[in-house]
Design a protein around this motif. Sequence first.
Motif, PDB file in Angstrom:
ATOM      1  N   LYS A 119       3.579  -9.726  -8.156  1.00  0.00           N
ATOM      2  CA  LYS A 119       3.971  -8.256  -7.327  1.00  0.00           C
ATOM      3  C   LYS A 119       4.894  -7.418  -8.392  1.00  0.00           C
ATOM      4  O   LYS A 119       4.807  -6.227  -8.453  1.00  0.00           O
TER       5      LYS A 119
ATOM      6  N   ARG B  34       8.751  -9.894  -4.779  1.00  0.00           N
ATOM      7  CA  ARG B  34       9.489 -11.232  -4.586  1.00  0.00           C
ATOM      8  C   ARG B  34       8.657 -12.198  -5.235  1.00  0.00           C
ATOM      9  O   ARG B  34       9.022 -13.143  -5.182  1.00  0.00           O
TER      10      ARG B  34
ATOM     11  N   ARG C 162       0.836  -1.243   0.047  1.00  0.00           N
ATOM     12  CA  ARG C 162      -0.023   0.113  -0.061  1.00  0.00           C
ATOM     13  C   ARG C 162       0.950   1.377   0.012  1.00  0.00           C
ATOM     14  O   ARG C 162       0.619   2.332  -0.697  1.00  0.00           O
ATOM     15  N   THR C 163       1.924   1.331   0.946  1.00  0.00           N
ATOM     16  CA  THR C 163       2.695   2.684   0.989  1.00  0.00           C
ATOM     17  C   THR C 163       3.761   2.607  -0.142  1.00  0.00           C
ATOM     18  O   THR C 163       4.030   3.423  -0.835  1.00  0.00           O
TER      19      THR C 163
ATOM     20  N   ARG D 185      -6.014 -10.293   2.510  1.00  0.00           N
ATOM     21  CA  ARG D 185      -5.016  -9.184   2.744  1.00  0.00           C
ATOM     22  C   ARG D 185      -3.468  -9.876   3.156  1.00  0.00           C
ATOM     23  O   ARG D 185      -2.727  -9.673   2.633  1.00  0.00           O
TER      24      ARG D 185
ATOM     25  N   THR E  67      10.704   8.799   8.737  1.00  0.00           N
ATOM     26  CA  THR E  67       9.501   9.535   7.826  1.00  0.00           C
ATOM     27  C   THR E  67       8.198   9.167   8.417  1.00  0.00           C
ATOM     28  O   THR E  67       7.616   7.953   8.504  1.00  0.00           O
TER      29      THR E  67
HETATM   30  N1  NAP Z   1       5.658   6.080   8.497  1.00  0.00           N
HETATM   31  C1  NAP Z   1       4.423   6.120   8.229  1.00  0.00           C
HETATM   32  O1  NAP Z   1       3.902   7.211   8.434  1.00  0.00           O
HETATM   33  C2  NAP Z   1       3.871   4.804   7.832  1.00  0.00           C
HETATM   34  C3  NAP Z   1       2.453   4.952   7.033  1.00  0.00           C
HETATM   35  C4  NAP Z   1       1.944   3.905   6.456  1.00  0.00           C
HETATM   36  C5  NAP Z   1       2.624   2.576   6.754  1.00  0.00           C
HETATM   37  N2  NAP Z   1       3.703   2.436   7.451  1.00  0.00           N
HETATM   38  C6  NAP Z   1       4.242   1.301   7.861  1.00  0.00           C
HETATM   39  O2  NAP Z   1       4.789   0.559   6.388  1.00  0.00           O
HETATM   40  C7  NAP Z   1       4.951  -0.752   6.479  1.00  0.00           C
HETATM   41  C8  NAP Z   1       4.333  -1.137   5.099  1.00  0.00           C
HETATM   42  O3  NAP Z   1       2.999  -0.990   5.391  1.00  0.00           O
HETATM   43  P1  NAP Z   1       1.913  -1.257   4.048  1.00  0.00           P
HETATM   44  O4  NAP Z   1       0.631  -1.226   4.549  1.00  0.00           O
HETATM   45  O5  NAP Z   1       2.602  -0.747   2.717  1.00  0.00           O
HETATM   46  O6  NAP Z   1       2.264  -3.008   3.850  1.00  0.00           O
HETATM   47  P2  NAP Z   1       1.810  -3.919   2.787  1.00  0.00           P
HETATM   48  O7  NAP Z   1       0.624  -3.369   1.729  1.00  0.00           O
HETATM   49  O8  NAP Z   1       1.456  -5.040   3.415  1.00  0.00           O
HETATM   50  O9  NAP Z   1       3.263  -4.051   1.942  1.00  0.00           O
HETATM   51  C9  NAP Z   1       4.251  -4.654   2.487  1.00  0.00           C
HETATM   52  C10 NAP Z   1       4.951  -5.002   1.089  1.00  0.00           C
HETATM   53  O10 NAP Z   1       6.508  -5.314   2.017  1.00  0.00           O
HETATM   54  C11 NAP Z   1       6.956  -6.487   1.217  1.00  0.00           C
HETATM   55  N3  NAP Z   1       7.481  -7.625   2.196  1.00  0.00           N
HETATM   56  C12 NAP Z   1       8.909  -7.706   2.335  1.00  0.00           C
HETATM   57  N4  NAP Z   1       9.144  -8.570   3.255  1.00  0.00           N
HETATM   58  C13 NAP Z   1       7.845  -8.837   4.017  1.00  0.00           C
HETATM   59  C14 NAP Z   1       7.642  -9.692   4.912  1.00  0.00           C
HETATM   60  N5  NAP Z   1       8.411 -10.498   5.667  1.00  0.00           N
HETATM   61  N6  NAP Z   1       6.375  -9.862   5.484  1.00  0.00           N
HETATM   62  C15 NAP Z   1       5.365  -9.068   4.715  1.00  0.00           C
HETATM   63  N7  NAP Z   1       5.580  -8.072   3.421  1.00  0.00           N
HETATM   64  C16 NAP Z   1       7.022  -8.151   3.281  1.00  0.00           C
HETATM   65  C17 NAP Z   1       5.806  -7.123   0.457  1.00  0.00           C
HETATM   66  O11 NAP Z   1       6.151  -7.105  -0.859  1.00  0.00           O
HETATM   67  P3  NAP Z   1       7.040  -8.548  -1.346  1.00  0.00           P
HETATM   68  O12 NAP Z   1       6.462  -9.721  -0.899  1.00  0.00           O
HETATM   69  O13 NAP Z   1       6.926  -8.470  -2.726  1.00  0.00           O
HETATM   70  O14 NAP Z   1       8.235  -8.208  -0.918  1.00  0.00           O
HETATM   71  C18 NAP Z   1       4.683  -6.257   0.891  1.00  0.00           C
HETATM   72  O15 NAP Z   1       3.932  -5.891  -0.416  1.00  0.00           O
HETATM   73  C19 NAP Z   1       4.314  -1.200   7.796  1.00  0.00           C
HETATM   74  O16 NAP Z   1       5.337  -1.428   8.779  1.00  0.00           O
HETATM   75  C20 NAP Z   1       3.652   0.132   8.220  1.00  0.00           C
HETATM   76  O17 NAP Z   1       3.252   0.166   9.525  1.00  0.00           O
HETATM   77  C21 NAP Z   1       4.293   3.422   7.986  1.00  0.00           C
END
Ligand code: NAP
Length: 335
Positions: A185, A181, A160-161, A317, A271
Amino acid sequence: MKAPVMKRWQAAEFGDPAQVVRLEEVPVPVVGAGEALVRVRAASLALPDLMMLRGEYPMVPAPPVTPGQEVVGVVEKAGDGFPLPVGTRVVGGARFDIGAGGLAEYTAMPGWSAFPVMEGLSDEQAVGFVGSFHVAHIGLHHRARLRAGEVVLVLGGAGRTGSAAIQVAKALGATVVATARTAAKARFCEAQGADLVVDLSAPDAAGAIDALTDGHGVDVVYDTVGGEAYAAATAVLARGARVLLVGFASGTPARPDAQDMLMRDYAVIGTLSSFRDDDEGTDTLEALSAMLSAGQIDPPVTAVHPFDDVPAALARRAEDASGQTVVLLAPTALT
Ligand SMILES: NC(=O)c1ccc[n+]([C@@H]2O[C@H](COP(=O)([O-])OP(=O)(O)OC[C@H]3O[C@@H](n4cnc5c(N)ncnc54)[C@H](OP(=O)(O)O)[C@@H]3O)[C@@H](O)[C@H]2O)c1
């Protein structure tokens, strides 16, 4: 007088997200100064929801868990000092941290997190916008000072991010490398605009980045994964690179090495999705609005589930984290 009630998804214990959530009847939140009662139209369902239901999220150390961090809805009642009037269609944060998460008919929304929905965004597209597109612009533009022509590496590009960061980096004129991976994707990252997609654990990844950048390396890393991905990304940095720490989808935070930062001349920068001041907020909102109008960004909604389908939405999800998963609610009235 009987307190008004509503339906909310919540869990009395940590565990498998799809197994532990229950639809419960609970009192409608009572909002205080600076907050609004928002009638929820759509809730975003993302990795932090899965993590908090599993007991892996620091902000929710003990059950009960009320998932749903970001919602789109309509301001029903505004507490003293809430910045927007009743009737405004808003996107913003829900108080999952105090047991009032957004997978509910109504939620309390703090004023600092509330924004009018930008023109041109449907409820489904708007509902993840703060936690994905705001943070991408804050990180790439305000923290990393990204310049057109630089190379950005987005870790977790399909997420998502990550997918928002690919789109915003392209709109800011960067060349974008994303990590993925799986082949599905990788295709998703390309559809968001990535110029190159690599699996950083593959032996040829660094060589592919080297070839794309004529040996220069990457100027900015947008790290949503942490752990080993962070370590691998620091091996392909250009001199003067900026590494943005956004999240740790891997479950392991990045571990910056101060000596390596010094000797190889790069910066590591935390960030957040919230603005440091009003000027920064105005700049980001105007920039994203212009990108939307120009068709440069287009929030990728990959799954939409009805409100009574939350367990299936959580299970799906957990299987496929690409783009944005949304839960849509039917209109309700206070009972
Ligand atoms: N700083 C902020 O303000 C902020 C805002 C929003 C989210 N976040 C944080 O950003 C992170 C990502 O959030 P998101 O909502 O984008 O998550 P998401 O939609 O689940 O996407 C995460 C991506 O990370 C990759 N990944 C690599 N290793 C992984 C593992 N061991 N388990 C799961 N995914 C893995 C996956 O892609 P591949 O499988 O292709 O590698 C997946 O598509 C979270 O920690 C969240 O708390 C921070």
